[in-house]
Design a protein around this motif. Structure first.
Motif, PDB file in Angstrom:
ATOM      1  N   PHE A  26       0.828  -1.204   0.000  1.00 40.01           N
ATOM      2  CA  PHE A  26       0.000   0.000   0.000  1.00 40.01           C
ATOM      3  C   PHE A  26       0.867   1.262   0.000  1.00 40.01           C
ATOM      4  CE2 PHE A  26      -2.919   2.824   2.564  1.00 40.01           C
ATOM      5  CZ  PHE A  26      -4.011   2.820   1.707  1.00 40.01           C
ATOM      6  N   VAL A  27       1.809   1.321   0.919  1.00 39.98           N
ATOM      7  CA  VAL A  27       2.689   2.489   1.038  1.00 39.98           C
ATOM      8  C   VAL A  27       3.655   2.568  -0.140  1.00 39.98           C
ATOM      9  CG1 VAL A  27       4.591   3.430   2.417  1.00 39.98           C
ATOM     10  CG2 VAL A  27       2.486   2.691   3.533  1.00 39.98           C
ATOM     11  N   LEU A  28       4.179   1.426  -0.562  1.00 41.18           N
ATOM     12  CA  LEU A  28       5.109   1.413  -1.695  1.00 41.18           C
ATOM     13  C   LEU A  28       4.440   1.936  -2.955  1.00 41.18           C
ATOM     14  CD1 LEU A  28       7.747   0.674  -3.078  1.00 41.18           C
ATOM     15  CD2 LEU A  28       7.024  -1.724  -3.058  1.00 41.18           C
ATOM     16  N   ARG A  29       3.189   1.575  -3.161  1.00 45.41           N
ATOM     17  CA  ARG A  29       2.474   2.074  -4.346  1.00 45.41           C
ATOM     18  C   ARG A  29       2.357   3.604  -4.280  1.00 45.41           C
ATOM     19  NH1 ARG A  29      -3.495   2.177  -5.537  1.00 45.41           N
ATOM     20  NH2 ARG A  29      -3.619   2.595  -7.777  1.00 45.41           N
ATOM     21  N   ALA A  30       2.068   4.155  -3.103  1.00 46.80           N
ATOM     22  CA  ALA A  30       1.992   5.614  -2.964  1.00 46.80           C
ATOM     23  C   ALA A  30       3.339   6.251  -3.261  1.00 46.80           C
ATOM     24  CB  ALA A  30       1.529   5.969  -1.551  1.00 46.80           C
ATOM     25  N   TYR A  31       4.423   5.640  -2.776  1.00 49.85           N
ATOM     26  CA  TYR A  31       5.758   6.169  -3.053  1.00 49.85           C
ATOM     27  C   TYR A  31       6.031   6.205  -4.556  1.00 49.85           C
ATOM     28  CZ  TYR A  31       7.262   5.530   1.884  1.00 49.85           C
ATOM     29  OH  TYR A  31       7.418   5.591   3.240  1.00 49.85           O
ATOM     30  N   LEU A  32       5.674   5.129  -5.246  1.00 53.76           N
ATOM     31  CA  LEU A  32       5.947   5.064  -6.682  1.00 53.76           C
ATOM     32  C   LEU A  32       5.156   6.116  -7.452  1.00 53.76           C
ATOM     33  CD1 LEU A  32       6.140   1.193  -7.016  1.00 53.76           C
ATOM     34  CD2 LEU A  32       7.977   2.781  -7.643  1.00 53.76           C
ATOM     35  N   ILE A  33       3.937   6.415  -7.001  1.00 55.37           N
ATOM     36  CA  ILE A  33       3.164   7.479  -7.644  1.00 55.37           C
ATOM     37  C   ILE A  33       3.845   8.828  -7.413  1.00 55.37           C
ATOM     38  CG2 ILE A  33       0.974   8.740  -7.567  1.00 55.37           C
ATOM     39  CD1 ILE A  33      -0.386   6.007  -6.973  1.00 55.37           C
ATOM     40  N   SER A  34       4.290   9.075  -6.191  1.00 51.02           N
ATOM     41  CA  SER A  34       5.014  10.322  -5.912  1.00 51.02           C
ATOM     42  C   SER A  34       6.256  10.432  -6.788  1.00 51.02           C
ATOM     43  CB  SER A  34       5.405  10.382  -4.434  1.00 51.02           C
ATOM     44  OG  SER A  34       4.263  10.488  -3.600  1.00 51.02           O
ATOM     45  N   ALA A  35       6.971   9.320  -6.958  1.00 51.85           N
ATOM     46  CA  ALA A  35       8.176   9.335  -7.792  1.00 51.85           C
ATOM     47  C   ALA A  35       7.831   9.606  -9.253  1.00 51.85           C
ATOM     48  CB  ALA A  35       8.911   8.006  -7.657  1.00 51.85           C
ATOM     49  N   GLU A  36       6.721   9.035  -9.709  1.00 47.76           N
ATOM     50  CA  GLU A  36       6.284   9.274 -11.093  1.00 47.76           C
ATOM     51  C   GLU A  36       6.000  10.754 -11.325  1.00 47.76           C
ATOM     52  OE1 GLU A  36       2.270   8.282 -13.691  1.00 47.76           O
ATOM     53  OE2 GLU A  36       2.908   6.836 -12.160  1.00 47.76           O
ATOM     54  N   MET A  37       5.375  11.408 -10.329  1.00 57.06           N
ATOM     55  CA  MET A  37       5.069  12.835 -10.468  1.00 57.06           C
ATOM     56  C   MET A  37       6.348  13.672 -10.409  1.00 57.06           C
ATOM     57  SD  MET A  37       1.881  12.858 -11.027  1.00 57.06           S
ATOM     58  CE  MET A  37       1.772  11.171 -11.645  1.00 57.06           C
ATOM     59  N   ALA A  38       7.254  13.306  -9.511  1.00 60.55           N
ATOM     60  CA  ALA A  38       8.511  14.057  -9.404  1.00 60.55           C
ATOM     61  C   ALA A  38       9.322  13.970 -10.688  1.00 60.55           C
ATOM     62  CB  ALA A  38       9.320  13.527  -8.219  1.00 60.55           C
ATOM     63  N   GLN A  39       9.252  12.826 -11.338  1.00 61.17           N
ATOM     64  CA  GLN A  39      10.008  12.624 -12.568  1.00 61.17           C
ATOM     65  C   GLN A  39       9.585  13.611 -13.648  1.00 61.17           C
ATOM     66  OE1 GLN A  39       9.456   8.873 -14.782  1.00 61.17           O
ATOM     67  NE2 GLN A  39      11.665   8.581 -14.575  1.00 61.17           N
ATOM     68  N   ARG A  40       8.366  14.083 -13.584  1.00 59.69           N
ATOM     69  CA  ARG A  40       7.881  15.059 -14.567  1.00 59.69           C
ATOM     70  C   ARG A  40       8.637  16.387 -14.454  1.00 59.69           C
ATOM     71  NH1 ARG A  40       3.147  14.504 -17.221  1.00 59.69           N
ATOM     72  NH2 ARG A  40       2.250  12.405 -17.157  1.00 59.69           N
ATOM     73  N   PHE A  41       9.245  16.630 -13.306  1.00 60.81           N
ATOM     74  CA  PHE A  41      10.050  17.840 -13.115  1.00 60.81           C
ATOM     75  C   PHE A  41      11.543  17.536 -13.193  1.00 60.81           C
ATOM     76  CE2 PHE A  41       6.072  18.694 -10.769  1.00 60.81           C
ATOM     77  CZ  PHE A  41       5.682  19.884 -11.368  1.00 60.81           C
ATOM     78  N   GLY A  42      11.885  16.325 -13.624  1.00 64.77           N
ATOM     79  CA  GLY A  42      13.287  15.945 -13.703  1.00 64.77           C
ATOM     80  C   GLY A  42      13.890  15.572 -12.365  1.00 64.77           C
ATOM     81  N   ILE A  43      13.041  15.301 -11.359  1.00 62.92           N
ATOM     82  CA  ILE A  43      13.515  14.926 -10.027  1.00 62.92           C
ATOM     83  C   ILE A  43      13.451  13.413  -9.911  1.00 62.92           C
ATOM     84  CG2 ILE A  43      13.104  15.133  -7.542  1.00 62.92           C
ATOM     85  CD1 ILE A  43      11.654  17.814  -8.199  1.00 62.92           C
ATOM     86  N   ASP A  44      14.564  12.776  -9.591  1.00 63.97           N
ATOM     87  CA  ASP A  44      14.622  11.313  -9.524  1.00 63.97           C
ATOM     88  C   ASP A  44      14.491  10.851  -8.076  1.00 63.97           C
ATOM     89  OD1 ASP A  44      15.004   8.624  -9.820  1.00 63.97           O
ATOM     90  OD2 ASP A  44      17.120   8.751 -10.405  1.00 63.97           O
ATOM     91  N   LEU A  45      13.317  10.329  -7.732  1.00 63.59           N
ATOM     92  CA  LEU A  45      13.106   9.761  -6.395  1.00 63.59           C
ATOM     93  C   LEU A  45      13.315   8.251  -6.379  1.00 63.59           C
ATOM     94  CD1 LEU A  45       9.944  11.682  -5.085  1.00 63.59           C
ATOM     95  CD2 LEU A  45      12.364  12.169  -4.661  1.00 63.59           C
ATOM     96  N   TYR A  46      13.478   7.643  -7.534  1.00 64.78           N
ATOM     97  CA  TYR A  46      13.575   6.183  -7.587  1.00 64.78           C
ATOM     98  C   TYR A  46      14.837   5.667  -6.886  1.00 64.78           C
ATOM     99  CZ  TYR A  46       9.741   6.404 -10.929  1.00 64.78           C
ATOM    100  OH  TYR A  46       8.522   6.629 -11.527  1.00 64.78           O
ATOM    101  N   ALA A  47      15.866   6.487  -6.832  1.00 64.39           N
ATOM    102  CA  ALA A  47      17.105   6.074  -6.170  1.00 64.39           C
ATOM    103  C   ALA A  47      17.260   6.699  -4.788  1.00 64.39           C
ATOM    104  CB  ALA A  47      18.304   6.453  -7.042  1.00 64.39           C
ATOM    105  N   THR A  48      16.247   7.422  -4.336  1.00 61.50           N
ATOM    106  CA  THR A  48      16.320   8.091  -3.038  1.00 61.50           C
ATOM    107  C   THR A  48      16.348   7.078  -1.903  1.00 61.50           C
ATOM    108  OG1 THR A  48      15.166  10.047  -3.865  1.00 61.50           O
ATOM    109  CG2 THR A  48      15.099   9.679  -1.494  1.00 61.50           C
ATOM    110  N   THR A  49      17.130   7.366  -0.867  1.00 57.57           N
ATOM    111  CA  THR A  49      17.181   6.499   0.314  1.00 57.57           C
ATOM    112  C   THR A  49      16.808   7.289   1.556  1.00 57.57           C
ATOM    113  OG1 THR A  49      19.533   6.948   0.625  1.00 57.57           O
ATOM    114  CG2 THR A  49      18.960   4.988  -0.643  1.00 57.57           C
ATOM    115  N   GLY A  50      16.255   6.558   2.539  1.00 53.37           N
ATOM    116  CA  GLY A  50      15.923   7.155   3.814  1.00 53.37           C
ATOM    117  C   GLY A  50      17.148   7.285   4.695  1.00 53.37           C
ATOM    118  N   ALA A  51      16.921   7.758   5.910  1.00 51.57           N
ATOM    119  CA  ALA A  51      18.023   8.045   6.820  1.00 51.57           C
ATOM    120  C   ALA A  51      18.833   6.808   7.167  1.00 51.57           C
ATOM    121  CB  ALA A  51      17.473   8.686   8.095  1.00 51.57           C
TER     122      ALA A  51
END
Length: 695
Positions: free
Chosen positions: A268-293
């Motif tokens: 459930f949460v992973l799917r939300a993350y992937l949607i956020s990453a898809e939207m960020a990619q539209r601005f050239g922001i890559d969240l797919y390789a982002t890591t947490g603390a």
């Protein structure tokens, strides 16, 4: 890379893409012919109430219906009532949002203008209707209230589907008239206001930023900001408190599991993350390789699923979550397609194939494949052998050994909060052909069986005392050892019951799995110590009737209830008593032999043999229980190995293909022999400070 570009590439390069688009077009045509694509003027309720009160199965939903006043259980019940209609409306609104996205995808793939017009019509009608839905007056008090639904959470999920459709149409050059665009702009503004308000409540007023809600409020806002071209707002959302990076750091454990320890909420949460990453990619922001603390990542979360799935690709239903249902299968397909396409995780191929099998679409001709797939799964016949795994932060351990078709998954971690079960030291036993003793899953929350059975200890493969469930608590992994020939884990619980220490020792070799579960009570009072096993196939073992109308009584009370609270009871019929062999060893222990025929529906038949040591005074009973969470009305037969005492040793062993003999040499030592193998006697000793040792 935009979704539209991916679609155009697929049509040019992948033969299946055009076929899939055609099938999706025909599916829409059927809905058009039925006249079912009309926006309801009523908001949706809470989907968890869409469950039969008699059979506890989810009610049927037919997207061809325009409206419904009667709701049908798979067993023939016809149910009426406002709460059921409200739940039906949730499915209807969600299905129409999906049609809007599907029609946009068909237009992008095939270029037929009528499907762009259909998608645009649905989007504009929802945009115009949205302000007319009230902030839901019938929502339950604990909910963050939505407009189109009881829950703002449901609204956030639904909104991402609509906005993805809008963006896809825009990518394809579809124009909106001034009045249409004004309606959509108003919808986006109203939606953003709600989502921002609820984020503030969760993060700042309730101090609950890690909640799975937050991930979806973020996803919805990410879609709004992408639709409005607001890069600064999106960047602030990513970086701020409770935003993408912060939630990844607090909502996911360092071992990559979602913090509640639920497979369903992990997806459930992973799917939300992937949607956020898809939207960020539209601005050239890559969240797919982002890591947490602490190294948390979407890749890591996807790899957890690839590791945890059984050999058929089915995910375990750890803590709250369905064992199987179509909307869940679509969610799994969506993230698995992306895991293969973006990260190349071959272990997700079986997971994807199983999701499509559940949807009745073995060839994968689904919207998820067209939008997110790369066809990678078709080229992965087998992801190769998978190793044993320990998730130390979440509290799960998975045993696999070379040459053995059996494997296991055990739970010792945190309770899991409102989505947790009273199930510490639960054991899932798997075979390559089929999982034998799964976690049975969770029914929709509107069912009374959520708390009266499926969350309780007795519905899991672990130990209960006197018919009562464990307290919410966390166990620990005392020892975990992997060698070239075996996997051994020692799990312990001391807080499930006052004065009770439970130790579960699991030893998996290339030939068998030994399960030595030891329970010891402080003080002088003996209790009924109850070892449960819930196979999903009927065991073949000698039985005799137990007695007329005798029952096992499960006592149910809220774990935080006051001392004088009245407990509920769930009587379960005792349908028989298993017969152990008459021959006893020098310590008075006899053996019970049982077997299980697996995989019949998958055409990969296999037999698992089960041997139990039966001490003088032990009982092995066959208990009639509800079925799994897909259909609790289809009963199963559990094995209950119980002893009235202050101490118990439950010693069981499993082998695929042929049986195993067990002999009790002393209180702390057993011998294991495999009759079809020469010189196969193995002595195992249990030492209090070291656990199980080969002697």
């Amino acid at each position: 890379m935009s979704t539209a570009l991916r679609l155009s590439e697929k049509l040019e390069q992948l033969t299946w893409a055009g076929r899939t688009a055609q099938r999706l077009k025909e599916e829409i045509d059927g809905l058009l012919q039925a006249g079912s694509l009309s926006i309801p003027k009523e908001p949706g309720g809470w989907w968890h109430q869409y469950v039969c009160p008699r059979h506890h199965t989810e009610l049927a939903f037919d997207p061809l219906q325009v409206d419904a006043a009667e709701f049908h259980c798979p067993h023939g019940c016809v149910i009426e009532g406002e709460e059921y209609h409200g739940a039906w409306l949730v499915f209807k609104h969600q299905s129409l949002a999906r049609v809007a996205l599907q029609a946009a995808a068909v237009y992008a793939a095939l270029g037929e203008v009528s499907y762009a017009s259909l998608s645009k019509r649905l989007l504009v009608e929802y945009a115009e209707q949205f302000p007319l839905y009230p902030v839901h007056p019938e929502a339950q008090s604990w909910m963050l209230k939505g407009r189109a639904f009881h829950q703002a959470l449901t609204e956030a999920i639904w909104s991402t589907t609509l906005i993805r459709a809008y963006l896809l149409l825009r990518d394809e050059g579809v124009a909106f008239e001034a009045a249409e665009q004004a309606a959509i702009d108003a919808f986006l503004g109203l939606l953003a206001g709600s989502m921002e308000e609820y984020r503030h409540i969760l993060i700042h007023e309730r101090n609950n930023a890690e909640n799975n809600y937050t991930a979806w409020l973020n996803a919805s806002l990410s879609c709004v900001y992408a639709a409005r071209g607001e890069q600064a707002a999106l960047e602030a959302l990513i970086e701020g408190q409770g935003g993408f990076k912060h939630h990844l750091s607090i909502g996911v454990k360092p071992d990559q599991m979602e913090f509640e320890g639920s497979t369903y909420y992990h997806v459930f949460v992973l799917r939300a993350y992937l949607i956020s990453a898809e939207m960020a990619q539209r601005f050239g922001i890559d969240l797919y390789a982002t890591t947490g603390a602490e190294g948390q990542s979407m890749r890591g979360m996807l790899e957890v699923l690839a590791d945890m799935a059984d050999d058929q690709g089915a995910l375990p239903a750890l803590h709250d979550g369905p064992l199987a249902r179509d909307p869940y299968a679509r969610e799994i397909a969506e993230i698995a397609e992306q895991g293969l396409a973006i990260y190349g995780i071959a272990g997700l191929a079986p997971v994807l194939r199983e999701a499509y099998r559940q949807l009745g679409a073995a060839s994968g001709e689904q919207l998820e494949a067209l939008l997110y797939g790369s066809g990678e799964a078709a080229g992965v016949t087998s992801p190769g052998p998978r190793p044993a795994r320990l998730w130390p932060d979440s509290g799960f351990v998975l045993g696999r050994a070379a040459g053995n078709p059996l494997s296991f998954l055990a739970d010792f971690g945190e309770h899991g909060g409102s989505h947790g079960h009273y199930d510490k030291l639960h054991l899932t036993l798997m075979h390559k052909a089929q999982t034998l003793t799964p976690d049975l899953g969770m029914v929709p929350y509107g069912s009374s069986m959520r708390k009266s059975w499926f969350a309780e200890t007795a519905s899991h493969n672990t130990v209960s005392l006197d018919g009562r469930s464990q307290a919410p608590h966390e166990g620990r992994c005392v020892r975990y050892e992997v060698t070239e020939t075996a996997v051994y884990t020692w799990l312990q619980s001391t807080d499930g019951y006052e004065g009770c220490t439970m130790n579960r020792h699991l030893l998996l070799t290339g030939e068998w799995l030994l399960d030595w579960f030891q329970v010891e009570l402080a003080g002088e009072e003996s209790k009924r110590i109850e070892w449960w096993m819930h196979p999903v196939v009927e065991p073949k073992a000698g039985q005799q009737p137990y007695g007329m109308d005798e029952v096992y009584t499960l006592l149910i009370a809220a774990q935080d209830a006051p001392a004088d609270a009245v407990e509920l009871e769930r009587p379960l019929p005792i349908v028989g008593q298993y017969l152990a062999s008459e021959a006893a060893d020098g310590n008075g222990a006899a053996q019970l032999h049982a077997s299980y025929e697996l995989g019949a529906s998958l055409h990969t038949e296999a037999t698992v043999f089960h041997t139990a040591l039966v001490q003088p005074g032990d009982e092995l009973l066959a208990i009639g229980t509800p079925g799994d969470a897909v259909d609790p009305s289809q009963p199963l037969t559990a094995m209950l190995h119980r002893r009235q005492d202050r101490r118990a040793d439950f010693i069981h062993i499993y082998r695929a293909g042929s049986p195993v003999e067990l002999t009790r040499l002393s209180d702390k030592e057993i011998a294991i022999s495999v009759p079809d193998l020469s010189d196969s006697i193995t002595r195992i000793q249990l030492r209090d400070d070291q656990g199980l040792l080969f002697i």
